[in-house]
Design a protein around this motif. Structure first.
Motif, PDB file in Angstrom:
ATOM      1  N   GLY A 173       2.039  -5.471  14.840  1.00  0.00           N
ATOM      2  CA  GLY A 173       2.828  -3.387  13.842  1.00  0.00           C
ATOM      3  C   GLY A 173       2.365  -4.041  13.193  1.00  0.00           C
ATOM      4  O   GLY A 173       2.559  -4.779  11.799  1.00  0.00           O
ATOM      5  N   GLN A 174       2.288  -2.397  12.345  1.00  0.00           N
ATOM      6  CA  GLN A 174       2.272  -1.803  11.266  1.00  0.00           C
ATOM      7  C   GLN A 174       3.345  -2.463  10.341  1.00  0.00           C
ATOM      8  O   GLN A 174       3.321  -1.693   9.194  1.00  0.00           O
ATOM      9  CB  GLN A 174       1.535  -0.599  11.158  1.00  0.00           C
ATOM     10  N   PHE A 175       4.680  -2.206  10.813  1.00  0.00           N
ATOM     11  CA  PHE A 175       5.612  -2.496  10.443  1.00  0.00           C
ATOM     12  C   PHE A 175       5.192  -4.218   9.037  1.00  0.00           C
ATOM     13  O   PHE A 175       6.058  -4.563   8.536  1.00  0.00           O
ATOM     14  CB  PHE A 175       7.425  -3.148  10.700  1.00  0.00           C
ATOM     15  N   ALA A 176       4.861  -4.665  10.218  1.00  0.00           N
ATOM     16  CA  ALA A 176       4.576  -6.027  10.074  1.00  0.00           C
ATOM     17  C   ALA A 176       3.321  -6.820   9.142  1.00  0.00           C
ATOM     18  O   ALA A 176       3.325  -7.793   8.679  1.00  0.00           O
ATOM     19  CB  ALA A 176       5.201  -7.388  11.353  1.00  0.00           C
ATOM     20  N   GLN A 177       2.366  -6.069   8.626  1.00  0.00           N
ATOM     21  CA  GLN A 177       1.336  -6.298   8.582  1.00  0.00           C
ATOM     22  C   GLN A 177       0.562  -5.094   8.437  1.00  0.00           C
ATOM     23  O   GLN A 177       0.577  -3.696   9.088  1.00  0.00           O
ATOM     24  CB  GLN A 177       0.506  -6.200   9.757  1.00  0.00           C
ATOM     25  N   GLN A 178       0.577  -5.177   6.484  1.00  0.00           N
ATOM     26  CA  GLN A 178      -0.318  -4.103   6.675  1.00  0.00           C
ATOM     27  C   GLN A 178      -1.301  -4.063   5.438  1.00  0.00           C
ATOM     28  O   GLN A 178      -1.747  -5.018   4.965  1.00  0.00           O
ATOM     29  CB  GLN A 178       1.138  -3.442   5.092  1.00  0.00           C
ATOM     30  N   SER A 179      -2.873  -3.090   5.936  1.00  0.00           N
ATOM     31  CA  SER A 179      -3.821  -4.034   5.530  1.00  0.00           C
ATOM     32  C   SER A 179      -4.292  -3.344   3.740  1.00  0.00           C
ATOM     33  O   SER A 179      -5.448  -3.938   3.317  1.00  0.00           O
ATOM     34  CB  SER A 179      -4.879  -3.169   6.028  1.00  0.00           C
ATOM     35  N   LEU A 180      -3.323  -2.834   3.365  1.00  0.00           N
ATOM     36  CA  LEU A 180      -3.224  -2.446   1.302  1.00  0.00           C
ATOM     37  C   LEU A 180      -1.202  -3.261   0.699  1.00  0.00           C
ATOM     38  O   LEU A 180      -0.539  -2.716   1.741  1.00  0.00           O
ATOM     39  CB  LEU A 180      -2.959  -0.856   1.616  1.00  0.00           C
ATOM     40  N   PRO A 181      -1.673  -3.337  -0.324  1.00  0.00           N
ATOM     41  CA  PRO A 181      -0.304  -4.287  -1.012  1.00  0.00           C
ATOM     42  C   PRO A 181       0.517  -2.856  -1.013  1.00  0.00           C
ATOM     43  O   PRO A 181       0.899  -1.866  -1.847  1.00  0.00           O
ATOM     44  CB  PRO A 181      -0.811  -4.234  -1.707  1.00  0.00           C
ATOM     45  N   VAL A 235      -4.236  -8.539   2.816  1.00  0.00           N
ATOM     46  CA  VAL A 235      -2.970  -8.260   3.659  1.00  0.00           C
ATOM     47  C   VAL A 235      -1.705  -8.565   3.534  1.00  0.00           C
ATOM     48  O   VAL A 235      -0.666  -9.753   3.180  1.00  0.00           O
ATOM     49  CB  VAL A 235      -3.574  -8.594   5.276  1.00  0.00           C
ATOM     50  N   ASN A 236      -0.641  -7.610   3.914  1.00  0.00           N
ATOM     51  CA  ASN A 236       1.128  -7.771   3.884  1.00  0.00           C
ATOM     52  C   ASN A 236       1.487  -8.290   4.988  1.00  0.00           C
ATOM     53  O   ASN A 236       0.993  -7.908   5.931  1.00  0.00           O
ATOM     54  CB  ASN A 236       1.208  -6.223   3.675  1.00  0.00           C
ATOM     55  N   TYR A 237       1.648  -9.534   4.252  1.00  0.00           N
ATOM     56  CA  TYR A 237       3.078  -9.832   6.188  1.00  0.00           C
ATOM     57  C   TYR A 237       4.491  -9.818   5.986  1.00  0.00           C
ATOM     58  O   TYR A 237       4.576 -10.406   4.345  1.00  0.00           O
ATOM     59  CB  TYR A 237       2.321 -11.456   6.767  1.00  0.00           C
ATOM     60  N   LEU A 238       4.528  -9.492   6.757  1.00  0.00           N
ATOM     61  CA  LEU A 238       6.082  -9.959   6.596  1.00  0.00           C
ATOM     62  C   LEU A 238       6.571 -11.250   8.004  1.00  0.00           C
ATOM     63  O   LEU A 238       5.576 -11.038   9.129  1.00  0.00           O
ATOM     64  CB  LEU A 238       7.705  -9.047   7.536  1.00  0.00           C
ATOM     65  N   PRO A 239       7.330 -12.144   8.575  1.00  0.00           N
ATOM     66  CA  PRO A 239       7.918 -12.933   9.633  1.00  0.00           C
ATOM     67  C   PRO A 239       8.707 -11.821  10.571  1.00  0.00           C
ATOM     68  O   PRO A 239       8.878 -12.671  11.510  1.00  0.00           O
ATOM     69  CB  PRO A 239       8.187 -13.903   9.263  1.00  0.00           C
ATOM     70  N   THR A 240       8.499 -10.832  10.587  1.00  0.00           N
ATOM     71  CA  THR A 240       9.620 -10.373  11.403  1.00  0.00           C
ATOM     72  C   THR A 240       9.424  -9.091  12.063  1.00  0.00           C
ATOM     73  O   THR A 240       9.827  -8.013  11.468  1.00  0.00           O
ATOM     74  CB  THR A 240      10.903  -9.467  10.766  1.00  0.00           C
TER      75      THR A 240
END
Length: 640
Positions: free
Chosen positions: A225-233, A117-122
């Motif tokens: 939210g889908q900006f900071a979390q993506q279920s695919l890379p 899962v892709n993550y950002l801290p923002t």
């Protein structure tokens, strides 16, 4: 002398954190197999005969006229398409189903979805200033959430900041976002809404881009939210141009996405073990003959799944990230609170609150009785008005939705004999054969199957007789120029767990239903009934002012999945019929809308395609954002 190229999946095997680029290299290294592609598409095509909305979704009526997906045509196209990898094929079929904007009918392949899962801290929030202007911001609590959830990555993000900003990630919390990857923020929001799927309402798909909260597992959770979390890379980095608080000059930063191994992923070390451990069909991927002597161990017995569900299947899994302490309600949860529901009495002493994260729980009867206990306790404590917060509630037990409606509203024409709506099922040839097998061949003596007439009620609330071939005669329709057929009307077939109260617990006109618009399935059934039949108020929190805010999204009437329908087919002895889908060979789930509910405004048409505009769009200030208690107090002030 030739040397074998390195295995790109070995580069990420056994690791907790990797770059999205490394995950894509692994995914893209596996070439599409013709037999696998055909198998998935055969299952999708033949199972679509049970999905109620295939022809409606060709061109949905206003206000959802942006939905125009020809599913069968696209399945035919994908049979001919040339793909560089199986991952490329997965993205195509996944987005094809997402264009239905129906959270019940989606395709999930766990070989890819949420493996990493892709993550950002923002995470981002849409905030409204005192003068009414709206802007996208990095969520005020962003650094608090990221440093608590990603302590082993926070230094990497800190060090990715340029020059004198290095190490100052916290200072970006609350910053106004001017550009996202070079686009004005709502261009990026709408680009995501176009591919996010799950909800017919644009407002709900926009809302999914932003951070939010939810009750789950007995605790308050935080959704990035889908900006900071993506279920695919999908993305390697995000380029943000922002204006920090107390700064006048815009600054541009580039933050890398980081991919974390998913909580349900089975560990692997290379391509072979990735495929073996995560990509092959599991015991519960396909259905079973309920009367077979070779049923796999550990299966849910049919008797345990008789409580009918209407639940969205979200391809972006909910995480166990905790809502930051200052935002967690400081009110004392009262009796009746459990994993999915929390009851509070507000500080004013007259506003009761039910925070309901789901319409299901592990203990069915305990959950329904807990709803009654909680509301009765609130009333005894002096509550005369009620807020039901269903933010990010994806549905659950259909009967729980009707039960909650009944116990709030009391016995009246809108709740007795049925608290809910009539429904209809698709009446295709294979469905008809299942019913005939049950009725004439007695293939379901214990009444396990959804299609068994014993488990269905007619529009007058009477159970069908065991010998009632209830899909005959079909009701013919022409939908978007295509001939279709549906069943006669059915009532919801379940009763309540004991006798409900003899009087209303609350004046329904002093009930407010609050959410971020991401209320689906059984949550929608409850909200629509309360709003349109009982006069309760509805509130959409945090939406954009120039977009019509709707208080619920996907509706349906009952949802199920391929494995359940496959069990119906196998138990009826029809697996070898030409119309039957094959067993699925991959670790996937295909959702289905099995029944559609009729609407209130237009009682002869599905509720799915009718208007559900919120009475109030509550804009979020920095002090309200992801702060449940502050939101409830503001709702009470405005509506009661």
């Amino acid at each position: 002398m030739s040397t074998r190229a390195p295995d790109p999946c070995a580069a990420i095997g056994g690791k907790k954190w990797v770059s999205p680029k490394e995950v894509r290299a692994c995914f893209n290294s596996y070439k599409v197999d013709g037999a696998t592609r055909s198998n998935i598409l055969d299952v999708a095509e033949k199972t679509s005969a049970f999905h109620t909305s295939v022809n409606y979704q060709l061109s949905a009526p206003a206000p959802f006229s942006d939905i125009h997906e020809n599913l069968l045509q696209d399945i035919s196209r994908m049979r001919r398409e040339s793909y560089a990898s199986e991952y490329e094929f997965h993205i195509d079929i996944s987005r094809t189903f997402k264009r239905l904007n129906d959270g019940h009918c989606v395709w999930v392949n766990y070989c890819y979805v949420s493996l990493f899962v892709n993550y950002l801290p923002t995470p981002l929030s849409l905030l409204t200033a005192a003068d009414g202007t709206q802007s996208v911001h990095i969520s005020p609590e962003a650094f608090s959430v990221a440093s608590a959830e990603f302590p082993d990555q926070i230094d990497l993000w800190q060090n990715s900041l340029p020059g004198p900003l290095k190490g100052k990630l916290e200072s970006f919390s609350g910053a106004k976002v001017l550009l996202i990857n070079g686009k004005v923020p709502f261009e990026a929001v709408n680009d995501n809404a176009a591919i996010a799927g799950s909800y017919q309402a644009l407002s709900a798909r926009q809302s999914g881009y932003f951070s939010s909260y939810r009750v789950a597992g007995g605790a308050w959770g935080y959704l990035l939210g889908q900006f900071a979390q993506q279920s695919l890379p999908l993305d390697d980095h995000a380029i943000l141009t922002v204006q920090r608080a107390n700064h006048t000059i815009p600054e541009t930063i580039i933050l890398p996405y980081r991919s974390r191994i998913g909580s349900t992923a089975v560990p692997f070390t290379d391509t072979a073990s990735w495929r073996t451990n995560n990509c092959r069909a599991l015991d519960d991927t396909n259905g079973i003959d309920y009367y077979s002597a070779t049923k796999p161990e550990g299966r849910v017995k049919p008797a345990e799944r008789r409580h009918l569900m209407n639940e969205a299947l979200d391809v972006s899994p909910f995480t166990n990230i905790a809502l930051p302490g200052p935002l967690v309600p400081g009110l004392v949860a009262i009796g009746g609170s459990d994993a999915a529901a929390k009851f509070y009495l507000a500080k004013d002493g007259k506003t009761g609150v039910l925070a309901l994260g789901s319409f299901s729980d592990s203990d069915y009867y305990g959950f329904l009785n807990g709803l009654l206990t909680g509301l009765q306790t609130l009333k005894s404590a002096g509550a005369t008005q009620l807020i039901v917060d269903v933010t990010n509630n994806g549905g659950g037990y259909i009967c729980a939705a009707h039960w909650l409606h009944r116990i709030i509203a009391g016995p009246k024409s809108t709740t007795v004999p049925q608290a809910g709506f009539d429904t209809t099922s698709r009446d295709g040839p294979l469905a008809q054969l299942i019913v005939k097998s049950i009725v004439y061949n007695k293939t379901d003596p214990d009444n396990f199957l959804l299609y068994n007439p014993i488990n269905r009620r007619d529009a007058k609330e009477n159970f069908f007789a065991a010998d009632n071939d209830w899909l005959q005669p079909p009701v013919p329709l022409v939908i978007n120029g295509r001939r279709d057929a549906f069943s006669q009307r059915q009532c919801q077939p379940e009763g309540f767990p004991g006798d409900p109260p003899a009087e209303a617990l609350f004046d329904t006109k002093k009930v407010a239903i609050v959410s971020n618009g991401r209320c689906a399935s059984s949550c929608s059934l409850f909200s629509i009934a309360m709003a349109k039949l009982e006069g309760s108020k509805t509130v959409a929190v945090g939406g954009k002012k120039d977009v019509k805010q709707r208080y619920c999204g996907t509706i349906g009437g009952q949802s199920t999945d391929f494995a359940t329908i496959d069990s119906e087919i196998k138990t009826a002895g029809l697996k070898n019929h030409i119309l039957s889908p094959p067993d699925l060979n991959v670790n996937g789930v295909l959702g289905i809308t099995w029944r559609l509910a009729f609407g209130v405004d237009k009682p002869n048409e599905p509720a799915e395609w009718q208007e559900h505009a919120a009475d109030l769009n509550l804009p979020l200030s920095a002090s309200l954002s992801n702060n449940p208690v502050a939101i409830w107090e503001e709702v009470a002030r405005r509506l009661f």
